[in-house]
Design an enzyme around this catalytic site. Structure first.
Site, short mmCIF file in Angstrom:
data_model
loop_
_atom_site.label_atom_id
_atom_site.label_comp_id
_atom_site.label_asym_id
_atom_site.label_seq_id
_atom_site.Cartn_x
_atom_site.Cartn_y
_atom_site.Cartn_z
N ASP A 121 0.91 -1.29 -0.05
CA ASP A 121 -0.07 0.08 0.05
C ASP A 121 0.92 1.19 0.14
O ASP A 121 0.70 2.30 0.71
CB ASP A 121 -0.97 0.01 1.12
CG ASP A 121 -1.94 1.13 0.98
OD1 ASP A 121 -2.33 1.73 0.05
OD2 ASP A 121 -2.71 1.48 2.20
N HIS A 150 -2.92 0.85 11.72
CA HIS A 150 -2.70 -0.53 11.75
C HIS A 150 -1.05 -0.82 11.41
O HIS A 150 -0.42 0.20 11.17
CB HIS A 150 -3.62 -0.83 10.45
CG HIS A 150 -3.27 0.09 9.21
ND1 HIS A 150 -4.06 1.31 8.99
CD2 HIS A 150 -2.25 0.44 8.34
CE1 HIS A 150 -3.84 1.97 8.28
NE2 HIS A 150 -2.79 1.37 7.55
N ARG A 197 1.82 13.31 10.03
CA ARG A 197 0.47 13.04 9.47
C ARG A 197 -0.24 11.83 9.88
O ARG A 197 0.48 10.65 9.75
CB ARG A 197 0.93 12.85 7.87
CG ARG A 197 -0.53 12.48 7.04
CD ARG A 197 0.07 12.17 5.67
NE ARG A 197 -0.94 11.94 4.82
CZ ARG A 197 -1.53 10.54 4.64
NH1 ARG A 197 -1.41 9.65 5.69
NH2 ARG A 197 -2.59 10.43 3.98
N ASP A 257 -2.22 9.20 10.07
CA ASP A 257 -3.08 8.42 8.82
C ASP A 257 -4.19 7.72 9.43
O ASP A 257 -4.05 7.25 10.52
CB ASP A 257 -2.03 7.36 8.45
CG ASP A 257 -2.58 6.65 7.26
OD1 ASP A 257 -2.84 7.11 6.25
OD2 ASP A 257 -2.83 5.14 7.56
N GLU A 261 -5.44 13.22 8.93
CA GLU A 261 -5.89 12.84 7.63
C GLU A 261 -7.25 12.09 7.89
O GLU A 261 -7.39 10.95 8.11
CB GLU A 261 -4.99 11.72 7.04
CG GLU A 261 -5.07 11.36 5.62
CD GLU A 261 -5.67 9.98 5.32
OE1 GLU A 261 -6.15 9.81 4.22
OE2 GLU A 261 -5.55 8.82 6.11
N HIS A 298 -1.52 11.95 -2.98
CA HIS A 298 -1.22 10.79 -3.44
C HIS A 298 -2.38 9.70 -3.51
O HIS A 298 -2.41 8.60 -4.05
CB HIS A 298 -0.08 9.91 -2.73
CG HIS A 298 -0.60 9.56 -1.20
ND1 HIS A 298 -1.06 10.54 -0.22
CD2 HIS A 298 -1.04 8.39 -0.57
CE1 HIS A 298 -1.43 9.75 0.80
NE2 HIS A 298 -1.59 8.52 0.61
N ASP A 299 -3.28 10.24 -2.90
CA ASP A 299 -4.69 9.28 -2.91
C ASP A 299 -5.91 9.74 -3.90
O ASP A 299 -5.71 10.84 -4.55
CB ASP A 299 -5.44 9.38 -1.63
CG ASP A 299 -4.54 8.39 -0.45
OD1 ASP A 299 -4.14 7.59 -0.93
OD2 ASP A 299 -4.77 8.90 0.86
N ARG A 356 -4.51 4.20 -7.76
CA ARG A 356 -3.92 5.48 -7.32
C ARG A 356 -2.46 5.41 -7.98
O ARG A 356 -1.93 6.72 -8.01
CB ARG A 356 -3.93 5.37 -5.82
CG ARG A 356 -5.12 5.49 -5.25
CD ARG A 356 -5.10 5.50 -3.74
NE ARG A 356 -4.73 4.14 -3.32
CZ ARG A 356 -4.48 3.69 -2.03
NH1 ARG A 356 -4.71 4.66 -1.16
NH2 ARG A 356 -4.04 2.69 -1.50
C1 GLC Z 1 -4.43 6.66 4.26
C2 GLC Z 1 -3.27 6.76 3.02
C3 GLC Z 1 -3.74 5.86 2.09
C4 GLC Z 1 -3.64 4.45 2.81
C5 GLC Z 1 -4.65 4.37 3.81
C6 GLC Z 1 -4.16 3.15 4.63
O1 GLC Z 1 -5.90 6.77 3.76
O2 GLC Z 1 -3.55 8.04 2.61
O3 GLC Z 1 -2.83 6.05 0.88
O4 GLC Z 1 -3.97 3.40 1.65
O5 GLC Z 1 -4.46 5.21 4.62
O6 GLC Z 1 -3.15 3.25 5.06
#
Ligand code: GLC
Length: 635
Positions: A142, A185, A282, A284, A326, A390-391, A507
């Site tokens: 990922d 996670h 950041r 996440d 985020e 990036h998403d 992505r």
């Molecule tokens: C956040 C990240 C994304 C990732 C997800 C799981 O949303 O920006 O790219 O897939 O978390 O970690």
């Protein structure tokens, strides 16, 4: 071991005594901070973990970690801590500009990033977000969001010592290092994950593991599917038949924050990163960190308590570190994470999505409404405004807001998805669908800025739209953030489909390798990269010398034109000059009448071209054009 009591004064001595078994706690600076922050941390711990028998033990371990981390904190970072005491709003400055990139794709390695510092300075960056660089599984990880160790850098890009060194060099260039704190996670290869499934004492409850489908079925009544292309629901099956919570990919296992040992362990990882010289984390996937049966398991009150608790730990041991949220969720929920006590910074996914929405519809009303209604933030906090990340782009506007304008949320999202993936007639966009869910009709969109804005399709308005979108992100306040490569109009990279590690995740279409050929053209105005770079650089320069662009304060302005967005960035007071931004999202020139501008004195200044503008004649704005004007209210 006794449980935590409701009153911190009755626990403080015991917690300190216990912590002193594992760490030396002597430094008066630390002790002062400890005494200032312990009562709040204790209250949060009591609320979260008051029923647990290990509350006191885990809280003591957190304090021991914090003290050990403070003792090890480099002097240079302690100086940074002092700066943030003196100037806590440093990140609100008009000089702030962020850039984000993947280390491997953009520069090969951390050493390669170092070599790019002169370029970052040329562009004007003061904030650099390096996408996840930690050890993670081979193949699909990922994009590094499946972390196998928070203390080891992926050996393909460098080492932790190099990262710390890079942070120092960036700081010398006035650039703050930002990395992800992927705390919802870990990867299935993390040590904790291996120990948890092996049933090692102390680790069994690090994740949410169930013997059969009873609990997963019950939870899945109310939780969303986030990556339906990867697996249905929120759980995946282990080889031994048990089920484990995995919100995202099947190899990303959600941590169980109902266990205070998880909080303690992650607080340790956070402090470790802080001492490497990271200045902003950041946060996440913040919305997902707490689960409760019968709820969507997103944005639960405990998620906020956990963020507050992490903050209290930081204020003891690494006070200058900030959190960026985020949370790509409903706008009502996005703002709940933004406060001095939780995340001091946050992505602004609503403004991002509605910028694209306005470009597609040529109608700025939803964006105008969001700026007027949903832009204000608590003092001392800030948006991170971006054109794309990036998403994928998700259409996270509130249906209630849209309904007020006669727009139907569900069908509008369908239209936007069709438009941006190139299915709508007359579209200029070349995006790719992401996670289309046939069960719900939900989908999101991927693509680079240039490809979504029309440059890939050779649309005549492509370059103007790229600049227009950035002009909004650069002028609404907070920290503007550029996806590096977009400043030279990088295009979609369709090669992701041939690599099995990326093929199933669209992505990757907008995460191309460093577009070196386009960078080489950046000073040539005869080329598209040169036009985008030249015009964007001029905006960045203008922003840096415009104090009205500091902070987030913004007031809507009615341009009395159906295609023109308007807002003001106030000056020192109501009588002072302010910046008026007008942006035409339409395909035709837009005429702004003199009457509309009559609240300002006639002589204004275009702060980008530095030329005088006479407002008494009104203005005609070209298609996809915009202006940043310094205007003075009529006295
Ligand atoms: C956040 C990240 C994304 C990732 C997800 C799981 O949303 O920006 O790219 O897939 O978390 O970690």
């Amino acid at each position: 071991m006794p449980r935590l009591s409701a009153d911190s004064t009755s626990d403080i001595q015991e917690v300190l005594d216990l912590a002193r078994r594992d760490a030396t706690i002597y430094d008066p600076v630390f002790l002062n901070r400890f005494h200032a922050h312990f009562p709040t941390l204790h209250r949060l711990f009591f609320t979260l973990y008051g029923e647990r028998d290990d509350g006191v033990e885990q809280l003591s371990a957190v304090i021991a970690e914090a003290s050990a981390s403070w003792n090890a904190r480099p002097l240079e970072l302690r100086a940074r801590d002092d700066r943030s005491d003196v100037d806590p709003e440093w990140f609100q400055s008009e000089r702030m500009l962020g850039g984000v990139c993947y280390v491997d794709r953009y520069a090969g390695s951390l050493a390669g990033i170092r070599e790019k510092i002169p370029y970052f300075q040329e562009l004007g960056l003061s904030y650099l977000h390096l996408m996840p660089i930690f050890e993670s599984p081979e193949g699909n990880s990922d994009g590094g969001y499946a972390v196998s160790s928070y203390r080891r850098v992926d050996p393909r890009v460098g080492t932790m010592a190099e990262l710390a060194h890079l942070a120092t060099e960036l700081r010398a260039a006035d650039i703050s290092l930002v990395v992800d704190f992927i705390f919802n996670h870990t990867s299935n290869e993390h040590d904790w994950a291996r120990k948890a499934i092996a049933g090692e004492p102390g680790f069994e409850d690090f994740y949410l593991i169930y013997p059969d489908r009873t609990m997963p079925d019950a939870y899945e009544q109310t939780v969303r599917e986030i990556f339906p292309d990867d697996h249905p629901g929120a759980f995946v099956q282990l080889d031994d038949g048990r089920w484990i919570w995995a919100t995202f990919y099947h190899f990303q296992w959600d941590l169980n924050y109902a266990n205070p040992a998880v909080f303690r362990a992650m607080a340790g990882e956070m402090l470790f990163l802080a001492n490497q010289g990271v200045e902003i984390l950041r946060m996440d996937a913040v919305a997902f960190i707490w689960k409760r049966l019968g709820t969507p398991c997103e944005s639960l009150p405990e998620a906020h308590l956990l963020l507050r608790a992490f903050n209290e730990v930081l204020r003891m041991a690494a006070p200058c570190l900030l959190f960026k949220s985020e949370a790509i969720v409903h706008p009502d929920e996005v703002v709940e994470y933004i406060s001095l006590e939780e995340c001091q910074l946050s992505y602004n996914p609503l403004q991002m999505a509605l910028t694209w929405e306005a470009l597609a519809t040529r109608d700025p009303r939803l964006l105008q409404q969001a700026l007027e209604r949903r832009h204000a933030l608590p003092s001392g906090t800030s948006w991170v405004n971006y054109v794309r990340s990036h998403d994928d782009i998700g259409w996270t506007f509130a249906d209630e807001d849209a309904a007020e304008l006669g727009i139907h949320g569900y069908s509008h999202r369908r239209f936007l998805n069709d438009f941006f993936v190139g299915r709508a007639p007359g579209t200029f966009a070349r995006g790719v669908p992401f996670q289309e869910n046939p069960k719900t009709g939900d989908a999101r969109v991927t693509g680079t800025t240039a490809s979504l804005a029309g440059i890939e399709a050779d649309d005549a308005g492509g370059v103007d739209r790229v600049i227009l979108a950035h002009s909004i992100a650069l002028s609404t306040g907070g920290v503007p953030l550029i996806y590096l490569g977009d400043e030279v109009a990088q295009l979609n990279d369709y090669s992701y489909v041939v690599d099995p590690a990326t093929a199933d995740d669209s992505r990757w279409v907008h995460r191309p390798a460093n577009p070196a050929d386009r960078y080489a053209q950046r000073d040539d105005p005869a080329t598209v990269p040169g036009q985008v770079y030249g015009r964007l650089s001029a905006l960045i320069r203008a922003r840096r010398s415009t104090p009205e662009f500091a902070g987030n304060e913004l007031i809507g302005f009615d341009a009395h034109h159906p295609a023109v967005l308007g807002y003001q960035r106030p000056g020192a007071d109501a009588a002072s000059p302010c910046i008026l931004v007008l942006a035409n999202v339409g395909d035709d020139p837009a005429r702004i009448e003199p009457m509309t501008l009559s609240g300002f004195q006639g002589d204004a200044e275009d702060i980008v071209t530095k030329s005088p503008v006479d407002l008494t004649d009104g203005m005609t704005m070209p298609a996809h054009g915009f202006v940043w004007l310094r205007v003075t209210p009529v006295g």
